[in-house]
Design a protein around this motif. Structure first.
Motif, short mmCIF file in Angstrom:
data_model
loop_
_atom_site.label_atom_id
_atom_site.label_comp_id
_atom_site.label_asym_id
_atom_site.label_seq_id
_atom_site.Cartn_x
_atom_site.Cartn_y
_atom_site.Cartn_z
N VAL A 4 3.59 -3.16 -9.04
CA VAL A 4 2.80 -2.16 -9.78
C VAL A 4 3.67 -0.94 -10.07
O VAL A 4 3.75 -0.46 -11.19
CB VAL A 4 1.55 -1.74 -8.98
CG1 VAL A 4 0.76 -0.69 -9.74
CG2 VAL A 4 0.70 -2.95 -8.67
N THR A 5 4.35 -0.45 -9.02
CA THR A 5 5.21 0.72 -9.21
C THR A 5 6.57 0.23 -9.69
O THR A 5 7.18 -0.61 -9.03
CB THR A 5 5.38 1.47 -7.87
OG1 THR A 5 4.08 1.72 -7.34
CG2 THR A 5 6.12 2.77 -8.04
N VAL A 6 7.03 0.73 -10.85
CA VAL A 6 8.33 0.29 -11.34
C VAL A 6 9.29 1.45 -11.54
O VAL A 6 10.38 1.29 -12.03
CB VAL A 6 8.22 -0.52 -12.66
CG1 VAL A 6 7.57 -1.86 -12.41
CG2 VAL A 6 7.49 0.26 -13.72
N GLY B 36 0.79 -1.23 0.00
CA GLY B 36 0.00 0.00 0.00
C GLY B 36 0.82 1.28 0.00
O GLY B 36 0.33 2.34 0.37
N LYS B 37 2.07 1.22 -0.47
CA LYS B 37 2.91 2.42 -0.51
C LYS B 37 2.32 3.48 -1.43
O LYS B 37 2.25 4.65 -1.08
CB LYS B 37 4.33 2.08 -1.00
CG LYS B 37 5.10 1.17 -0.09
CD LYS B 37 6.45 0.81 -0.67
CE LYS B 37 6.36 0.03 -1.96
NZ LYS B 37 5.66 -1.24 -1.86
N THR B 38 1.90 3.03 -2.61
CA THR B 38 1.39 4.02 -3.55
C THR B 38 0.03 4.56 -3.09
O THR B 38 -0.26 5.74 -3.26
CB THR B 38 1.30 3.41 -4.95
OG1 THR B 38 2.58 2.89 -5.28
CG2 THR B 38 0.91 4.43 -5.98
N ALA B 39 -0.77 3.70 -2.46
CA ALA B 39 -2.05 4.18 -1.93
C ALA B 39 -1.77 5.27 -0.89
O ALA B 39 -2.43 6.31 -0.85
CB ALA B 39 -2.83 3.03 -1.32
N GLU C 254 -7.67 -5.81 -11.62
CA GLU C 254 -6.42 -5.42 -10.98
C GLU C 254 -6.59 -5.27 -9.47
O GLU C 254 -5.70 -5.60 -8.70
CB GLU C 254 -5.93 -4.09 -11.54
CG GLU C 254 -5.30 -4.22 -12.90
CD GLU C 254 -4.78 -2.90 -13.42
OE1 GLU C 254 -3.99 -2.91 -14.36
OE2 GLU C 254 -5.18 -1.84 -12.89
N GLU C 255 -7.73 -4.71 -9.06
CA GLU C 255 -7.93 -4.44 -7.64
C GLU C 255 -8.32 -5.69 -6.86
O GLU C 255 -8.11 -5.78 -5.67
CB GLU C 255 -9.04 -3.39 -7.47
CG GLU C 255 -8.53 -1.97 -7.52
CD GLU C 255 -7.79 -1.60 -6.24
OE1 GLU C 255 -8.40 -1.06 -5.34
OE2 GLU C 255 -6.57 -1.87 -6.16
N SER C 256 -8.90 -6.67 -7.56
CA SER C 256 -9.46 -7.81 -6.84
C SER C 256 -8.40 -8.74 -6.27
O SER C 256 -8.62 -9.40 -5.27
CB SER C 256 -10.36 -8.60 -7.77
OG SER C 256 -9.56 -9.17 -8.78
N1 GTP Z 1 -8.13 -2.63 2.60
C1 GTP Z 1 -7.03 -1.90 2.35
N2 GTP Z 1 -6.47 -1.97 1.14
C2 GTP Z 1 -5.39 -1.21 0.90
C3 GTP Z 1 -4.83 -0.35 1.86
N3 GTP Z 1 -3.76 0.27 1.31
C4 GTP Z 1 -3.66 -0.18 0.05
N4 GTP Z 1 -4.64 -1.07 -0.21
C5 GTP Z 1 -4.84 -1.84 -1.44
O1 GTP Z 1 -3.73 -2.71 -1.55
C6 GTP Z 1 -3.34 -2.89 -2.91
C7 GTP Z 1 -1.89 -2.53 -3.11
O2 GTP Z 1 -1.69 -1.16 -2.96
P1 GTP Z 1 -0.52 -0.35 -3.70
O3 GTP Z 1 -0.54 1.04 -3.14
O4 GTP Z 1 -0.56 -0.51 -5.17
O5 GTP Z 1 0.75 -1.15 -3.14
P2 GTP Z 1 2.30 -0.82 -3.37
O6 GTP Z 1 2.96 -1.06 -2.06
O7 GTP Z 1 2.48 0.52 -3.97
O8 GTP Z 1 2.71 -1.97 -4.36
P3 GTP Z 1 3.96 -2.02 -5.42
O9 GTP Z 1 3.91 -0.75 -6.21
O10 GTP Z 1 3.67 -3.22 -6.25
O11 GTP Z 1 5.18 -2.16 -4.62
C8 GTP Z 1 -4.31 -2.05 -3.71
O12 GTP Z 1 -5.35 -2.89 -4.14
C9 GTP Z 1 -4.82 -1.02 -2.72
O13 GTP Z 1 -6.12 -0.54 -3.04
C10 GTP Z 1 -5.46 -0.31 3.16
O14 GTP Z 1 -5.03 0.40 4.07
N5 GTP Z 1 -6.55 -1.09 3.33
#
Ligand code: GTP
Ligand code: MG
Length: 619
Positions: free
Chosen positions: A46-48, A25-28, A305-307
């Motif tokens: 996802v993030t590259v 969830g870094k990007t979120a 993608e989200e599922s």
């Molecule tokens: N339920 C829930 N889902 C979350 C939360 N934070 C992120 N997500 C979900 O988790 C998934 C991954 O989130 P990203 O932000 O893409 O993760 P990331 O760490 O950036 O991933 P990479 O870029 O692949 O390293 C997505 O489907 C988000 O919607 C959270 O606090 N709660």
């Protein structure tokens, strides 16, 4: 490189790097902190590339936030992981990091702990954000934050990046960065053996997230059911692209037509009317009508993608992909290419084997990107009857077959290339299966809005410009006196088209198609607007009111239409794709090879299609 103490004076924004495992969830969190809309999806990788944004807290503090690709350890195995390692460790980096927010998936803390300890030891002032606390709580997990803080020696906060009030605790800490920076390290955990102890002390009740996931996976990954389920999902998607779009498409078509008639009445007959009606409205209007179909396609892509389903599909296809010599890691880059080959090619950074990566890059343009949809849709709409065969819509079925054609061609090309460069030994796919998430309506809506905006910006810039340019080339010079036939025959475009006709005649194209294919190199869907412009200008009198698809069905033979479809399955009709191939491989040769082999394949496929169809259907 950590800035020296006095640079923490608040006269410049501090840089915060978001570090953590993939998919935590870094990007979120980045989007929540900075108000950006970077791509978030439920799979690893996802993030590259590095993304940057800024944050001003309530207290008025400014931060520079850096989102980075996820890593499993500080020893990178792929190119995206190397970006993060180098941001953390290399002394030559352009943006120094002042603080680290380590993001961990609270439902799977065990996985992150070794990396947290390694990152703390790099010496950055660090905060641990336990993200996804909503899911952790739902599954009954209880973490003792005090114990965790004490054991790790850094502040720990809980966040839920997908909720608007979910990062308050993190913002509170960031509002007092001095406390973080000057904080004495309570203890410096340095032994991996500590991990068990830390977890044992801090987690009072473990998460139980597996039962629902396992129940869904029993179906989705079932040895017999799994594959039919995947096919059914894809099949349903293409059916929907045609059947759901019907009404909104008709409304837009009616709108475009009335705007056209309005200008025809308002403007006096002459050059200006021709520019507005035949150039701008015919060109842009012919593409805008595909907006509903593009959005339906993206709706499915976003939900998938989200599922959390995509990595499962990658697993199922891993064996199949390894039989052609590619790893399952190629699946997600290839699937991203259904949206557009450019992010798809960038996503190949997650592929560790260099040869595999280049081959995946070379076949990515064969995946049917969304810019082909208007072209396919126009031709299918004009030539394939809108009938239902039992459960299936015939047009949707043909569209599905075109997507399959691209995939089969990619498999074939990859197989040949693997024979040439030599196979690697089969290495089973090691990839995490994320928990299933219910797609967030807000995320999907934002995703669709971004897509609609990208599409409409394309229409109003590049497609508008090429429509006007093509109109000019098709209108001037004016025909000589006493000339018979439409004026376009005598124009620059007409002359160029007639020259090219020699090359494209064997594959069944006429000069109008040849003219349309040139500007389509800028973006594939321009083929549609270009045909709109060329045919609007070639049509005489009454024909002008007829929509493009009926005009095409009366002017082309079925083999010509099929041959054009075959062309678009293969042809690298897009400079952006070639550009990104050059950038990602850092080689002109790979780019030239891609362009040449794809053009040759396109020509051969169109030639075969035209002649075989002509043989059976009579041209
Ligand atoms: N339920 C829930 N889902 C979350 C939360 N934070 C992120 N997500 C979900 O988790 C998934 C991954 O989130 P990203 O932000 O893409 O993760 P990331 O760490 O950036 O991933 P990479 O870029 O692949 O390293 C997505 O489907 C988000 O919607 C959270 O606090 N709660
Ligand atoms: Mg990310």
């Amino acid at each position: 490189m950590i800035r020296s103490g006095n640079s923490f004076a608040m006269n410049h924004p501090l840089s915060i790097a978001l570090i953590g495992n993939p998919n935590c969830g870094k990007t979120a969190l980045f989007n929540r902190l900075t108000g950006s809309h970077q791509k978030v999806a439920n799979y690893a990788g996802v993030t590259v590339e590095r993304k940057e944004g800024s944050l001003t807290t309530e207290a008025g503090r400014q931060f520079h936030i850096i989102d980075l690709p996820g890593i499993y350890s500080l020893t990178p195995l792929s190119q995206d992981e190397e970006i993060t390692r180098s941001a953390l460790i290399d002394k030559t980096k352009d943006i120094p990091i002042d603080l680290v927010v380590f993001v961990a998936d609270a439902t799977n803390l065990k996985r992150s702990l070794k990396l947290i300890i390694d990152v703390i030891q790099l010496g950055y002032p660090t905060v641990l954000a336990l993200n996804m606390t909503d899911l952790a709580r739902k599954s009954g997990q209880v973490v003792d934050l005090d114990i965790l803080q004490k054991e790790l020696g850094i502040p720990v906060v809980e966040t839920t990046a997908i909720q608007s009030d979910g990062i308050k605790s993190l913002l509170d800490i960031l509002d007092k960065p001095e406390d973080l920076i000057n904080r004495p390290s309570v203890r410096n955990p340095d032994e991996s053996a500590d991990i068990k102890k830390i977890l044992g002390a801090a987690i009072r009740k473990n998460a139980d997230t597996y039962s629902l996931n396992q129940r869904i996976d029993a179906f989705v990954l079932h040895p017999l059911l799994g594959f039919p389920i995947l096919l059914a999902i894809l099949f349903f998607m293409f059916q929907a692209v045609f059947s759901w779009a019907e009404f909104p498409k008709e409304w837009i078509e009616a709108g475009v037509e009335s705007v056209g008639s309005l200008f025809t009445v308002m403007l006096p007959d002459g050059i200006l009317r021709s520019l507005v009606v035949d150039g701008v409205i015919a060109g842009m209007g012919s593409i805008v009508v595909f907006l509903p179909q593009i959005l339906i396609l993206f709706f499915f892509i976003l939900v998938l993608e989200e599922s959390g389903y995509l990595p499962r599909a990658a697993f199922m296809l891993d064996k199949l992909m390894s039989s052609i010599g590619l790893s399952g890691h190629a699946f997600i880059p290839l699937l991203s290419s259904f949206a557009c080959a450019v992010p798809g090619i960038m996503a190949t950074r997650t592929i560790r084997n260099k040869k595999d990566r280049i081959i995946t890059i070379l076949i990515a343009p064969l995946m049917t990107c969304s810019a082909r949809l208007p072209v396919y849709s126009l031709i299918i709409g004009a030539f394939i009857p809108n009938r239902t065969l039992g459960l299936f819509n015939l047009q949707g079925l043909v569209l599905f077959c075109l997507y399959i054609c691209g995939i089969v061609a990619a498999i074939f090309v990859a197989w040949i290339m693997k024979q040439l460069v030599g196979k690697n030994e089969y290495q089973p796919l090691l990839m995490e299966l994320p928990s299933y998430h219910l797609p967030q309506i807000r995320n999907v809506a934002i995703g669709l809005w971004i897509r609609a905006r990208i599409f409409l910006i394309r229409v109003s810039t590049i497609i508008f410009a090429t429509s006007v340019l093509l109109w000019a080339l098709s209108t001037f010079p004016s025909p000589p006196e006493g000339a018979v036939g439409p004026a376009i025959q005598y124009s620059f475009a007409g002359q160029l088209g007639h020259l090219l006709e020699y090359i494209v005649k064997p594959i069944g194209f006429n000069w109008q198609i040849a003219v349309a294919l040139i500007p389509a190199m800028a973006a594939r869907e321009i083929a549609v607007s270009a045909l709109g412009t060329v045919y609007a200008l070639s049509a005489s009198g009454d024909d002008l009111s007829v929509v493009l698809s009926s005009l095409l069905s009366s002017s082309w033979s079925l083999p010509t239409a099929l041959s054009l479809l075959a062309w678009f399955v293969f042809a690298p009709q897009c400079f952006a794709t070639l550009g990104v191939i050059k950038r990602e491989t850092n080689s002109w040769w790979v780019m030239i090879f891609a362009a040449v082999y794809l053009f040759c394949l396109a020509y051969l496929a169109s030639f075969a299609t035209y002649h075989i169809a002509g043989f059976f259907l009579g041209s």
